[in-house]
Design an enzyme around this catalytic site. Structure first.
Site, PDB file in Angstrom:
ATOM      1  CG  ASN A  59      43.107  48.089  53.371  1.00 43.96           C
ATOM      2  OD1 ASN A  59      42.142  47.424  53.000  1.00 43.96           O
ATOM      3  ND2 ASN A  59      43.958  48.661  52.528  1.00 43.96           N
ATOM      4  CG  ASP A  77      48.196  33.607  37.838  1.00 43.51           C
ATOM      5  OD1 ASP A  77      48.477  33.163  36.706  1.00 43.51           O
ATOM      6  OD2 ASP A  77      47.129  33.379  38.420  1.00 43.51           O
ATOM      7  CG  ASP A 135      46.565  33.771  32.349  1.00 44.73           C
ATOM      8  OD1 ASP A 135      45.606  33.176  32.875  1.00 44.73           O
ATOM      9  OD2 ASP A 135      46.440  34.668  31.484  1.00 44.73           O
ATOM     10  CD  GLU A 158      44.537  29.365  31.949  1.00 46.28           C
ATOM     11  OE1 GLU A 158      43.329  29.395  32.226  1.00 46.28           O
ATOM     12  OE2 GLU A 158      45.215  30.401  31.760  1.00 46.28           O
ATOM     13  CG  HIS A 204      41.027  32.384  38.695  1.00 51.27           C
ATOM     14  ND1 HIS A 204      41.914  31.345  38.502  1.00 51.27           N
ATOM     15  CD2 HIS A 204      41.210  33.221  37.635  1.00 51.27           C
ATOM     16  CE1 HIS A 204      42.590  31.549  37.385  1.00 51.27           C
ATOM     17  NE2 HIS A 204      42.194  32.677  36.846  1.00 51.27           N
ATOM     18  CG  ASP A 205      39.419  31.658  34.834  1.00 49.12           C
ATOM     19  OD1 ASP A 205      39.048  32.803  35.163  1.00 49.12           O
ATOM     20  OD2 ASP A 205      40.506  31.442  34.259  1.00 49.12           O
TER      21      ASP A 205
END
Length: 560
Positions: free
Chosen positions: A23, A98, A200, A256, A328-329
């Site tokens: 968008n 997640d 997480d 995790e 992502h970490d």
């Protein structure tokens, strides 16, 4: 070994903020993901792991949730999510969410009530304690993001615990009402039709009630891990979660679990434990630095082989591995474990993929990994967005533990922002991610490294991943075979043998930029052995005594 769909699946992690903007606001969103489902189907993945899309103030890019049943405005609406889920399922792709329930945002209604007064019914939803003295926290614990793990609330004069940002107060899992709220929320998502959860920091939900001081390391704060990681009731809580929610659906669950050992992993994910399907351990991606994760040292291959092989061998038939290089970490895999130079980027990216995807366990691909995306060439602190990176710079520089130049080197090597630069779709402005200014800069190498270019090249990293994924679906030995490390003391080569009944599979990977002599099992170089995959154009079969830089191959043998 019991067969399960999630053991045979290939998972693709999407970090929505950086995947595809539909968008024009510079931020990736749910409809952007929908636009790229055909790309994911072509790749051949089975499951999308969706990083948080819940309502959030974005202190930690969505891992600080203010409403678990709403979608963040930047990502779209719940109707957009429903459309994504439906269309993914129509394409044969499942979605796991997640689950972030060690903490909430400090803007969550529960916490707003909790901090309003000591007598509020929600007070016990979080972990509040009196200070030791005047402006002295209840204990010496340090936060994962720097500074104290305690924040004083001036209105009530007490401290609340936050193992991460002050805007991420930890939930009190000792409170049954908290657990019931979490389980009800999880069930709500399951009824909606999702296919599982990545949980997480789930190993942190139970704390030792007395909250004692931790050992002081690096001259900073006390280490909370002995008292808040794999705590006294973590398995009790997960068994309760399994009984009340997970066991009622056909789900994939992965926890995790920082600091987990093989023995502890069996408690979380053993076949008879009735908790989770598998866990993420971090041994192979933990740094060798003196300042927690911060270092610019290259990983030691001998240590890497020992760690990954121990997990392969010791989990045995009772538990299941999760396989990953980055997420992502973590920084980009090819920059960390391979070689991101123009000469060896593609071949080393293929080598890393071969090494990982031929192991026993469920492989996870992080967005852009299948293109061989690299670390961003950061030069200024202002280019970073990650709270962990910025806080670490402030803390370590402020205490005089490192210089500016050294810390910038560490950030260029290990910052979480490397994984969060936008997905590189084509060579148009902003890599086709957005037609606006992106929330974080696009890696300038997108002209050379992008999906459009790789789809058109049958020898690309992308098509190599497609081939690996097809092999896993066609050869049961790759999924379920036993594992044996060979050439254990070789400092350049990672080689192992898989076996299942009469079948054998040799995987050999050169982790160096030099030609390397090897001594491999002769049985794999008979005429009836088949080369399943090879990252150079010529065949290793003609020269099994040496490997080219970053060469990798897998050989299959069915004994008659």
């Amino acid at each position: 070994m019991e067969r399960k769909w999630w053991k045979e699946a290939i998972v693709y992690q999407i970090y929505p903020r950086s995947f595809k903007d539909s968008n024009g606001d510079g931020i990736g969103d749910l409809n952007g993901i929908r636009q790229k489902l055909s790309y994911l189907k072509l790749l051949g993945i089975d499951v999308i792991w969706l990083s948080p899309v819940y309502q959030s103030p974005n202190d930690d890019n969505g891992y600080d949730i203010s409403d678990y049943k709403k979608v963040m405005d930047e990502f779209g609406t719940m109707n957009d999510f429903d459309d994504l889920l439906k269309e993914a399922h129509e394409n044969g792709i499942r979605i796991i969410m997640d689950l972030v329930v060690n903490h909430t945002s400090d803007e969550h209604p529960w916490f707003l009530e909790s901090r309003s007064s000591r007598e509020n019914p929600y007070r016990d939803y979080y972990i509040w304690r009196e200070g030791k003295g005047e402006n002295e926290p209840p204990n010496n614990w340090g936060s994962c993001f720097g500074g104290s793990a305690w924040e004083k609330d001036e209105k009530t004069g007490m401290y609340y615990l936050h193992l991460f940002s002050p805007k991420q107060p930890d939930l009190n899992w000792e409170n049954e009402a908290v657990r019931n709220e979490v389980f009800e929320m999880m069930d709500w998502w399951c009824r909606k039709g999702i296919d599982g959860f990545r949980m997480d920091v789930i190993s942190m939900i139970s704390k030792t009630p007395s909250l004692p001081d931790g050992e002081v390391k690096e001259g900073l704060y006390g280490d909370f891990s002995p008292y808040a990681v794999h705590g006294p009731k973590v398995h009790t809580y997960l068994k309760e979660m399994n009984k009340k929610v997970l066991s009622n659906y056909d789900l994939m669950t992965v926890g995790e679990t920082a600091g987990v050992t093989v023995e502890e992993a069996r408690k979380y994910a053993g076949s008879g434990e009735q908790e989770l399907n598998m866990v993420f351990h971090f041994e192979h991606v933990e740094g060798d630095g003196e300042l927690r994760k911060w270092t610019d040292k290259k990983p030691d291959l001998l240590r890497l082989k020992r760690v990954l092989s121990r997990w392969q061998e010791e989990l045995g038939d009772d538990a299941w591995n999760s396989l990953y290089w980055d997420n992502h970490d973590q920084p980009r895999a090819v920059s960390r474990f391979g070689d991101d130079s123009s000469r060896y980027r593609e071949v080393s990216a293929k080598m890393l993929a071969t090494c990982l995807h031929m192991m026993r366990g469920t492989p996870y691909i992080y967005q852009g990994e299948e293109l061989g995306m690299t670390n961003y060439p950061f030069t200024e602190l202002s280019q970073f967005r990650d709270i962990e990176s910025l806080n670490a710079y402030k803390e370590l520089i402020g205490k005089g533990l490192v210089s500016h130049e050294t810390m910038m080197r560490y950030l260029r090597c290990k910052s979480r922002d490397h994984a969060r630069t936008p997905m590189q779709w084509d060579d148009s402005p902003e890599a086709g991610f957005t037609n606006a200014v992106p929330w974080i800069s696009v890696n300038p190498n997108y002209i050379e490294i992008n999906a459009e270019k790789e789809l058109a090249d049958e020898n690309s990293v992308f098509h190599y991943y497609r081939k690996l994924i097809k092999l896993r679906k066609n050869y049961e030995i790759i999924v379920y075979g036993n594992y044996e490390l060979i050439m254990k003391e070789d400092t350049r080569v990672f080689a192992y043998v898989r076996s299942l009944g009469d079948e054998r599979l040799l995987v050999v990977c050169n982790f160096s930029d030099e030609e390397t002599a090897v001594s491999l099992p002769e049985e794999f170089f008979r005429e009836d052995a088949t080369c399943l995959i090879h990252n150079y154009n010529d065949s290793l079969q003609q020269r099994q005594s040496r490997l080219l830089p970053y060469e990798a191959a897998a050989y299959y043998l069915h004994k008659k």
